[in-house]
Structures are given as structure tokens and as C-alpha cells.
Write an enzyme that holds these catalytic residues in place. Structure first.
Site, PDB file in Angstrom:
ATOM      1  N   ARG A  37      58.231 -32.561  83.749  1.00 30.65           N
ATOM      2  CA  ARG A  37      57.711 -31.935  82.538  1.00 30.65           C
ATOM      3  C   ARG A  37      57.489 -33.043  81.516  1.00 30.65           C
ATOM      4  O   ARG A  37      58.236 -34.026  81.473  1.00 30.65           O
ATOM      5  CB  ARG A  37      58.699 -30.906  81.987  1.00 30.65           C
ATOM      6  CG  ARG A  37      59.003 -29.753  82.952  1.00 30.65           C
ATOM      7  CD  ARG A  37      60.062 -28.813  82.381  1.00 30.65           C
ATOM      8  NE  ARG A  37      60.303 -27.681  83.280  1.00 30.65           N
ATOM      9  CZ  ARG A  37      61.261 -27.638  84.205  1.00 30.65           C
ATOM     10  NH1 ARG A  37      62.094 -28.678  84.347  1.00 30.65           N
ATOM     11  NH2 ARG A  37      61.412 -26.575  84.979  1.00 30.65           N
ATOM     12  N   LYS A  76      64.889 -26.768  80.754  1.00 34.57           N
ATOM     13  CA  LYS A  76      64.329 -25.416  80.761  1.00 34.57           C
ATOM     14  C   LYS A  76      65.167 -24.458  81.604  1.00 34.57           C
ATOM     15  O   LYS A  76      65.324 -23.291  81.274  1.00 34.57           O
ATOM     16  CB  LYS A  76      62.889 -25.473  81.299  1.00 34.57           C
ATOM     17  CG  LYS A  76      62.072 -24.236  81.024  1.00 34.57           C
ATOM     18  CD  LYS A  76      60.628 -24.473  81.402  1.00 34.57           C
ATOM     19  CE  LYS A  76      59.786 -23.247  81.097  1.00 34.57           C
ATOM     20  NZ  LYS A  76      58.384 -23.447  81.504  1.00 34.57           N
ATOM     21  N   HIS A 156      50.546 -31.177  81.959  1.00 36.60           N
ATOM     22  CA  HIS A 156      50.956 -30.044  82.780  1.00 36.60           C
ATOM     23  C   HIS A 156      50.089 -29.938  84.038  1.00 36.60           C
ATOM     24  O   HIS A 156      50.570 -29.519  85.094  1.00 36.60           O
ATOM     25  CB  HIS A 156      50.872 -28.745  81.977  1.00 36.60           C
ATOM     26  CG  HIS A 156      51.748 -27.655  82.528  1.00 36.60           C
ATOM     27  ND1 HIS A 156      53.109 -27.806  82.708  1.00 36.60           N
ATOM     28  CD2 HIS A 156      51.457 -26.405  82.980  1.00 36.60           C
ATOM     29  CE1 HIS A 156      53.614 -26.693  83.214  1.00 36.60           C
ATOM     30  NE2 HIS A 156      52.633 -25.832  83.403  1.00 36.60           N
ATOM     31  N   ARG A 159      51.624 -32.043  86.596  1.00 38.27           N
ATOM     32  CA  ARG A 159      52.762 -31.369  87.248  1.00 38.27           C
ATOM     33  C   ARG A 159      52.278 -30.422  88.343  1.00 38.27           C
ATOM     34  O   ARG A 159      52.819 -30.404  89.450  1.00 38.27           O
ATOM     35  CB  ARG A 159      53.561 -30.633  86.178  1.00 38.27           C
ATOM     36  CG  ARG A 159      54.845 -29.971  86.646  1.00 38.27           C
ATOM     37  CD  ARG A 159      55.722 -29.641  85.448  1.00 38.27           C
ATOM     38  NE  ARG A 159      56.701 -28.607  85.719  1.00 38.27           N
ATOM     39  CZ  ARG A 159      57.862 -28.795  86.324  1.00 38.27           C
ATOM     40  NH1 ARG A 159      58.184 -30.013  86.744  1.00 38.27           N
ATOM     41  NH2 ARG A 159      58.711 -27.805  86.512  1.00 38.27           N
ATOM     42  N   HIS A 182      62.887 -26.092  89.321  1.00 45.44           N
ATOM     43  CA  HIS A 182      62.676 -24.649  89.193  1.00 45.44           C
ATOM     44  C   HIS A 182      63.920 -23.876  89.621  1.00 45.44           C
ATOM     45  O   HIS A 182      64.590 -24.247  90.587  1.00 45.44           O
ATOM     46  CB  HIS A 182      61.497 -24.194  90.067  1.00 45.44           C
ATOM     47  CG  HIS A 182      60.171 -24.611  89.537  1.00 45.44           C
ATOM     48  ND1 HIS A 182      59.091 -24.874  90.353  1.00 45.44           N
ATOM     49  CD2 HIS A 182      59.736 -24.820  88.268  1.00 45.44           C
ATOM     50  CE1 HIS A 182      58.053 -25.225  89.618  1.00 45.44           C
ATOM     51  NE2 HIS A 182      58.416 -25.204  88.345  1.00 45.44           N
ATOM     52  N   TYR A 192      52.808 -22.916  90.954  1.00 41.65           N
ATOM     53  CA  TYR A 192      52.525 -24.337  90.818  1.00 41.65           C
ATOM     54  C   TYR A 192      51.753 -24.937  91.984  1.00 41.65           C
ATOM     55  O   TYR A 192      51.500 -26.129  92.001  1.00 41.65           O
ATOM     56  CB  TYR A 192      53.825 -25.116  90.608  1.00 41.65           C
ATOM     57  CG  TYR A 192      54.259 -25.123  89.165  1.00 41.65           C
ATOM     58  CD1 TYR A 192      53.878 -26.145  88.303  1.00 41.65           C
ATOM     59  CD2 TYR A 192      55.034 -24.100  88.645  1.00 41.65           C
ATOM     60  CE1 TYR A 192      54.255 -26.152  86.982  1.00 41.65           C
ATOM     61  CE2 TYR A 192      55.421 -24.091  87.319  1.00 41.65           C
ATOM     62  CZ  TYR A 192      55.035 -25.127  86.496  1.00 41.65           C
ATOM     63  OH  TYR A 192      55.405 -25.136  85.179  1.00 41.65           O
TER      64      TYR A 192
END
Length: 215
Positions: A37, A76, A156, A159, A182, A192
Site C-alpha cells: 500500500r 489496515k 493503487h 498494487r 489481506h 485484486y
């Protein structure tokens, strides 16, 4: 969305050879090849990078709300706390970044953290907004110069691209879930990863080749 391999290579080649944006090449390369990230990347300090073991420690993020820049110690998700292995190319990119690092004196300290890798013109650690602008302006310059346009590219997107590339290379979903940080593997696979017709054709051809070799 994720970039194709050709689009990623074309963009990074442009960055590497551009007289202005080449100074951001190593950072952009790392984002494309680690899946971090952007707030994890900007939060990295010298203590988080182990060039001997080729690892990156991620246990905090650098965030900005309005004019307030701060460290968020809990990423996160709980799964965000992780140690990432580096490829040789990523390790070399970090080595160059550390070698060329121009830190102000005294170095800024944010919530007890210092030794950040990148600084803005005011001597403050760069945040996500800085890198988003670099990508935006570099892409605009590329698309002004070349007839073949590249799609929107952001940290992003890097990613998403990394995650998709790892799936295409056959990485196990659980390993990729760990690398991406995740909580749920379904996020890794459903949100993703981006597969298109050509990807499906290639996967089918490889599966058929593999079956024939076993016969």
C-alpha cells in the site's frame, strides 16, 4: 484495474529514461514489484529495510489528514503486519534509494518514527499525495509524447498489477494473501486480480501443455 506486462514495462522504461522523472524510478519499481500500500511504502524507515536478509518490515503506515501527518501503528488489517521478502531487483532499488537519500538535519520525527526514505522540498517525509502526483504528471507527459496511450496509473494500480501478476505466475492464494496483507483470501482473488480473455487463453494453453507432458 491492473496493467498488462507490456504496459508496466513501457511505463517503467519511460520513467527510467526521462531526465526529470528518473529520480522516482526506484520507488515506482518497488511499488510495482512488492504490492505494498502506498501509505505502507511512505511509512518505511531505514530500520524497516534489511538489505542483508532482503526483507521489508511493515508494521505501520504514514497517513495524512488535512495538514496533520501521523503514524498509524496498526495497518489496515491485523494481517497487514508482515515481513516481505525482496527480489534481487527490489533490493537493489532500495540500496540505491538509501545511498542517494538526502535527509534534512535534524531529521523529522513523527510519532516517534524517524529515518524516512523520501522527503519533500520542505524536508518533510513524503506522503501518498506526493507519489500520486508523480504518477499523474509522469503519465500525462508520456501520453503527450507517444501516440500509444497508457491508461490511468496510480500507486493503487501498482498494487493491483502486482497481485494479478503473482496469480498469473502460479503463486498460491494463501501466500499471495500474506504478501498483500489481506485478512480474507477472497479479497485477494476477487478484487485484486484482473484476468482477461488473453490471460484465459494463455492459462488454457499452459494447462494443455502440462497435461501432454504428463502423458
Amino acid at each position: 484495474d491492473a496493467l498488462t506486462n507490456q504496459q508496466e514495462k513501457k511505463f517503467l522504461s519511460f520513467i527510467k529514461n526521462d531526465p526529470h522523472y528518473c529520480k522516482y524510478y526506484d520507488g515506482m519499481f518497488i511499488l510495482f514489484h512488492t504490492g505494498m500500500r502506498i501509505s505502507e511504502f511512505t511509512g518505511l524507515t531505514l530500520d524497516d529495510i534489511d538489505l542483508n536478509k532482503k526483507t521489508i518490515r511493515i508494521d505501520h503506515q504514514l497517513q495524512k489528514t488535512g495538514t496533520h501527518v501521523y503514524i498509524e501503528k496498526s495497518p489496515k488489517t491485523d494481517c497487514g503486519n508482515r515481513i516481505l521478502p525482496m527480489t534481487r531487483e527490489v533490493c537493489e532499488a532500495f540500496r540505491r534509494i538509501i545511498r542517494d537519500r538526502k535527509a534534512p538535519s535534524p531529521e523529522p520525527v513523527i510519532d516517534g518514527y524517524s529515518g524516512f526514505l523520501f522527503f519533500d522540498k520542505d524536508g518533510k517525509p513524503m506522503v501518498a499525495m506526493h507519489w500520486e502526483k508523480y504518477f499523474q504528471h509522469a503519465l500525462a507527459k508520456h501520453n503527450r509524447i507517444y501516440k500509444e496511450q497508457l491508461p490511468k496509473i496510480t500507486p493503487h494500480v501498482c498494487r493491483h498489477t502486482y497481485c494479478t501478476n503473482m496469480v498469473k505466475k502460479g503463486m498460491s492464494p494463501k501466500a499471495l494473501q500474506y504478501l498483500m496483507g489481506h485478512r480474507d483470501v477472497s479479497t485477494t482473488l476477487n478484487y485484486y486480480t484482473h484476468f482477461k480473455l488473453n490471460d484465459a487463453k494463455e492459462a488454457l494453453e499452459n494447462a494443455v501443455k502440462g497435461r501432454k507432458k504428463k502423458q
